[in-house]
Scaffold this active site. Structure first.
Site, PDB file in Angstrom:
ATOM      1  N   ASN A  42       0.847  -1.294  -0.068  1.00 35.18           N
ATOM      2  CA  ASN A  42       0.193   0.106  -0.228  1.00 35.18           C
ATOM      3  C   ASN A  42       0.886   0.866  -0.168  1.00 35.18           C
ATOM      4  OD1 ASN A  42      -0.771  -1.420   2.752  1.00 35.18           O
ATOM      5  ND2 ASN A  42      -1.197   0.708   3.537  1.00 35.18           N
ATOM      6  N   ASP A  43       1.000   1.838   1.101  1.00 29.44           N
ATOM      7  CA  ASP A  43       1.551   3.125   1.493  1.00 29.44           C
ATOM      8  C   ASP A  43       2.802   3.350   0.692  1.00 29.44           C
ATOM      9  OD1 ASP A  43      -0.905   3.080   2.102  1.00 29.44           O
ATOM     10  OD2 ASP A  43      -0.723   4.968   3.617  1.00 29.44           O
ATOM     11  N   GLN A  59       4.327   0.001   2.188  1.00 32.45           N
ATOM     12  CA  GLN A  59       3.637  -0.446   3.335  1.00 32.45           C
ATOM     13  C   GLN A  59       3.099  -1.682   2.441  1.00 32.45           C
ATOM     14  OE1 GLN A  59       1.574   0.316   6.224  1.00 32.45           O
ATOM     15  NE2 GLN A  59       4.110   0.969   6.433  1.00 32.45           N
TER      16      GLN A  59
HETATM   17  C1  FRU Z   1      -3.475   4.211   4.585  1.00 36.48           C
HETATM   18  C2  FRU Z   1      -3.265   4.042   6.003  1.00 36.48           C
HETATM   19  C3  FRU Z   1      -2.390   4.754   6.769  1.00 36.48           C
HETATM   20  C4  FRU Z   1      -1.269   3.912   7.542  1.00 36.48           C
HETATM   21  C5  FRU Z   1      -1.478   2.890   6.764  1.00 36.48           C
HETATM   22  C6  FRU Z   1      -1.247   0.937   7.008  1.00 36.48           C
HETATM   23  O1  FRU Z   1      -3.457   3.690   3.394  1.00 36.48           O
HETATM   24  O2  FRU Z   1      -4.406   3.352   6.925  1.00 36.48           O
HETATM   25  O3  FRU Z   1      -2.613   4.948   7.324  1.00 36.48           O
HETATM   26  O4  FRU Z   1       0.161   4.252   8.369  1.00 36.48           O
HETATM   27  O5  FRU Z   1      -1.868   2.922   5.781  1.00 36.48           O
HETATM   28  O6  FRU Z   1      -0.562  -0.223   6.360  1.00 36.48           O
END
Ligand code: FRU
Length: 487
Positions: A42-43, A59
C-alpha cells in the site's frame, strides 16, 4: 540478536522466493510500475534521494495479497525508472510497533537517513479500536546506508498527543526550515473530524505540539497521510481524508486524497482551503512527496485503495499479489493549481515509436484503429482542439470527451467491477496515456487532471481506436521489465 526478527525475516524471504518461483505465467505482472515482490503493497513511505540513490519504501504485507501485518519493503534506483528490490528493513519487532510498521517518511541530513513512522499496537479485548484498544507511537530510527537501521526510539506515544483526539493519529511527515524541524501527523478527532497535528523540534527527538490544522467546516472524519510542502512559493497540505460524500464529478471513490492551499502563516494561524483531488481515477490513495537532488518536488501515489472489495477488485490476488505505485510525478504550481506529470526519466522507458500522428490527413469522423503489438505503451496526443472525441483501449475501455466532461469507463470484465469516473474539464488540449500491463495513468493537459486505474485484459496486444481527433499523436512501446522484484 533478535530471534523474532530473524524468524520473521526468514519467513518473508521464503514466501517471496516461493512466489517468484511459482509455476505459470502472470500477464498482469507490472513491467515498469513498482509492485510488491509478493503479497500486498500500500502506501509509499520514506521517499528520498540519499547517497546517490532514490530510496522508495512501501507498506508491505508479504504473506497475504489481501493485506495483513505491515512491514516496510524497499526499492532503490538511480533514475526513477529502474528499480531493485532491497528487502524489508523495518519489521514489527519492538513493543511500540508489534502490530505493524505503519506509514512514515524519510529525512536526510548530516549523511544520515532518518525515518519517522507510526508503530501500530492493537490490544486484545473488547474495544472499539477508535477511542480505545489501539496505540499509535511515533518512532524514529536512522541509517548510514539506507538499508540497515539502528535501534528504534519511541518519540511520542498516546499520552503525549493533545486531548480531543481518538487513538487514530499517524503517518508523520518531517521537514526542516531554518534550525527547526517540523512534523505533521494525521488524526481523527473525538467529534469525528479529520485534522492535522503540527509539531516542532530543534533536535528531531523532542517534539512540541504547535497547533491543530483543520478546515473551518468539517471535512471527513479522518485525515491520513498528511504532507505539507512549499511548491514554487505556495504552501500546500496534502491529506487523504475519509468520510466525504461522493459526488458525480468529484470524490467518486470510497476515500479521497488531495491538497489544500495553505495561508502563508499557516504554522501560526489560518485554515487550509480549496481542496482539490490529486487523481480522478479508480485507484489512487495515500500519496507522498519529496524533493530530489535536482530540486524537483516529486509525488508518488498508491495506485490502489483500501476497502474497495464491495465495489471492484484486482484479479491479481489470484496470482498472489495486489497493488502498485504510480509513476513518480513531478509537481508544478501553475494557474493556481498543481500540475503533475510523469518525471522526464519516464521517456527512457520508450522503446520503439510505432505510430506518429503528425500527418494531418485523417478524417476525424472516421474511426481509426491502431494495433500495438505489446501490452504496454506510452501514447501522447498533443494540441487537440476537438470538443468531442473518444478513444478505446481494447473493446471495453472507453475514454470520452464531450460537453466539457472527460470520462473513463469500463464495460464487461476489463474493469473488474470498475464502471465510470468523470471530471469536468472545460478545455482539453493534450492527453498522455502511460499504460502498463494492468495499470494505466491518463494525464490530461500535461497533468492538470490525472486518472489512474487498474484494468485487466487477457490479450497480449492492445487494439486502440480513435474517433473525433484529427491527429492521433505518437505511440511508443515500452522497454521490458524495469522493476526487478527478484531477490
Ligand atoms: C493509509 C494507511 C495509513 C497507515 C497505513 C497502514 O493507507 O491507512 O494511515 O499508516 O495505511 O498500512
Amino acid at each position: 540478536m533478535n530471534v523474532m526478527r530473524d524468524t520473521l525475516l526468514r519467513e518473508i524471504r521464503r514466501r517471496e522466493t516461493e512466489y517468484q518461483n511459482r509455476p505459470g505465467q502472470d500477464k498482469w505482472r507490472l513491467r515498469f510500475h513498482i509492485m510488491p515482490p509478493a503479497g500486498w503493497l500500500n502506501d509509499p513511505n520514506g521517499l528520498c534521494f540519499y547517497r546517490g540513490k532514490y530510496h522508495f519504501f512501501f507498506q508491505y504485507s508479504p504473506f497475504d495479497p489481501e493485506g495483513g501485518l505491515k512491514v516496510w519493503g524497499e526499492y532503490t534506483g538511480t533514475d526513477l525508472v529502474h528499480w531493485q528490490y532491497e528487502g524489508t528493513p523495518l519489521l514489527p519487532d519492538s513493543p511500540w510497533d508489534c502490530h505493524g510498521v505503519y506509514s512514515g517518511c524519510a529525512f536526510t541530513e548530516d549523511g544520515l537517513l532518518d525515518i519517522f513512522y507510526t508503530g501500530n499496537v492493537k490490544l486484545d479485548g473488547d474495544y472499539d479500536y477508535v477511542n480505545s484498544g489501539r496505540e499509535a507511537n511515533t518512532i524514529y530510527t536512522c541509517s548510514e546506508d539506507g538499508i540497515h537501521f539502528r535501534e528504534k526510539e519511541c518519540l511520542l506515544e498516546m499520552k503525549d498527543y493533545p486531548t480531543g483526539y481518538t487513538n487514530h493519529i499517524r503517518d508523520p511527515k518531517v521537514w526542516k526550515a531554518g534550525d527547526t524541524c517540523y512534523m505533521v501527523l494525521g488524526g481523527r478527532k473525538k467529534d469525528n473530524r479529520g485534522a492535522v497535528l503540527l509539531y516542532a523540534s530543534k533536535d528531531k527527538k523532542h517534539w512540541e505540539f504547535v497547533r491543530e490544522v483543520t478546515t473551518r467546516e468539517p471535512f471527513g472524519y479522518m485525515w491520513e497521510c498528511p504532507d505539507a510542502f512549499c511548491l514554487d512559493g505556495q504552501w500546500l497540505l496534502s491529506v487523504s481524508p475519509q468520510g466525504l460524500k461522493r459526488e458525480e464529478f468529484c470524490r467518486q471513490n470510497i476515500y479521497q486524497s488531495g491538497y489544500f492551499i495553505l495561508p502563508e502563516k499557516w504554522m501560526e494561524e489560518g485554515e487550509p482551503k480549496e481542496f482539490r483531488e490529486w487523481d480522478m481515477g479508480f485507484d489512487f490513495y495515500a500519496p507522498q512527496t519529496f524533493r530530489d537532488e535536482k530540486g524537483r518536488r516529486i509525488l508518488v501515489g498508491w495506485a490502489g485503495l483500501p476497502d474497495i472489495k464491495e465495489e471492484y477488485n484486482n484479479p491479481t490476488v489470484e496470482q498472489g499479489w495486489q497493488h502498485a505505485f504510480t509513476m513518480p510525478r513531478e509537481l508544478k504550481w501553475k494557474n493556481g493549481k498543481v500540475y503533475q506529470y510523469p518525471v522526464k526519466e519516464a521517456e527512457m522507458l520508450r522503446e520503439k515509436e510505432l505510430f506518429s500522428g503528425s500527418r494531418q490527413d485523417r478524417d476525424p469522423e472516421k474511426t481509426q484503429g491502431i494495433l500495438v503489438e505489446d501490452s504496454c505503451f506510452d501514447w501522447e496526443i498533443k494540441e487537440t482542439d476537438s470538443r468531442s472525441f473518444s478513444i478505446k483501449i481494447e473493446e471495453e475501455c472507453v475514454l470520452k470527451y464531450e460537453d466539457g466532461v472527460f470520462s473513463l469507463s469500463f464495460e464487461g470484465i476489463m474493469g473488474a467491477g470498475r464502471k465510470v469516473r468523470k471530471a469536468l474539464v472545460p478545455k482539453l488540449y493534450s492527453i498522455r496515456i502511460l499504460a502498463d500491463t494492468s495499470l494505466m495513468e491518463i494525464y490530461l493537459n500535461e497533468g492538470e487532471y490525472v486518472f489512474t486505474s487498474r484494468y485487466y485484459t487477457e490479450s497480449d496486444v492492445r487494439q486502440l481506436s480513435v474517433r473525433g481527433l484529427q491527429n492521433a499523436g505518437n505511440i511508443w512501446t515500452m522497454k521490458k521489465q524495469t522493476c526487478l522484484t527478484g531477490l
